[in-house]
Design a protein around this motif. Sequence first.
Motif: not given
Length: 157
Positions: A136-157
Amino acid sequence: MIINIKDIEKFCEILRRSGKKIALTNGSFDLVHSGHVNYLNEAKKTADCLIVGINSDKSVKQYKSDKRPIVPQEQRALLIDNLKAVDYVVIFEETTADNLIEKVKPDIYVKGGDYTEDTLPETATVKKHGGKIKFIKMTQGCSTTNIINKILDIYAK
């Protein structure tokens, strides 16, 4: 319904005897997102019953990272079990689904389009039991790793 791994083989035999076509998929399903929901909705279309194998906390640590999963296995199983597309959930301990496939013997084994039959570790096991594999084709841009990285980017600063 969450089924104990010890009971899944007999449970699937009952489903098969009642004429049900079984689809199986699996994954860690950590930090569930719309890509997971889209994937499971498509997987459900392949059979009468969709069984989702959830990797245990121990197996996620082995194949992803010692920092994962974020969400414990019982919570991940409960969440996936409550999605419309999912009929049954089972937690399994191994890093691949070969032993789970041996027990379920699915008519269809569903995996993401990031795999091929050549790269999928479980291909031989599925085929040994006469099952078919559906990618099954994956939904582009959706991944747990992307979510974790976004949280780190926002809150680690």
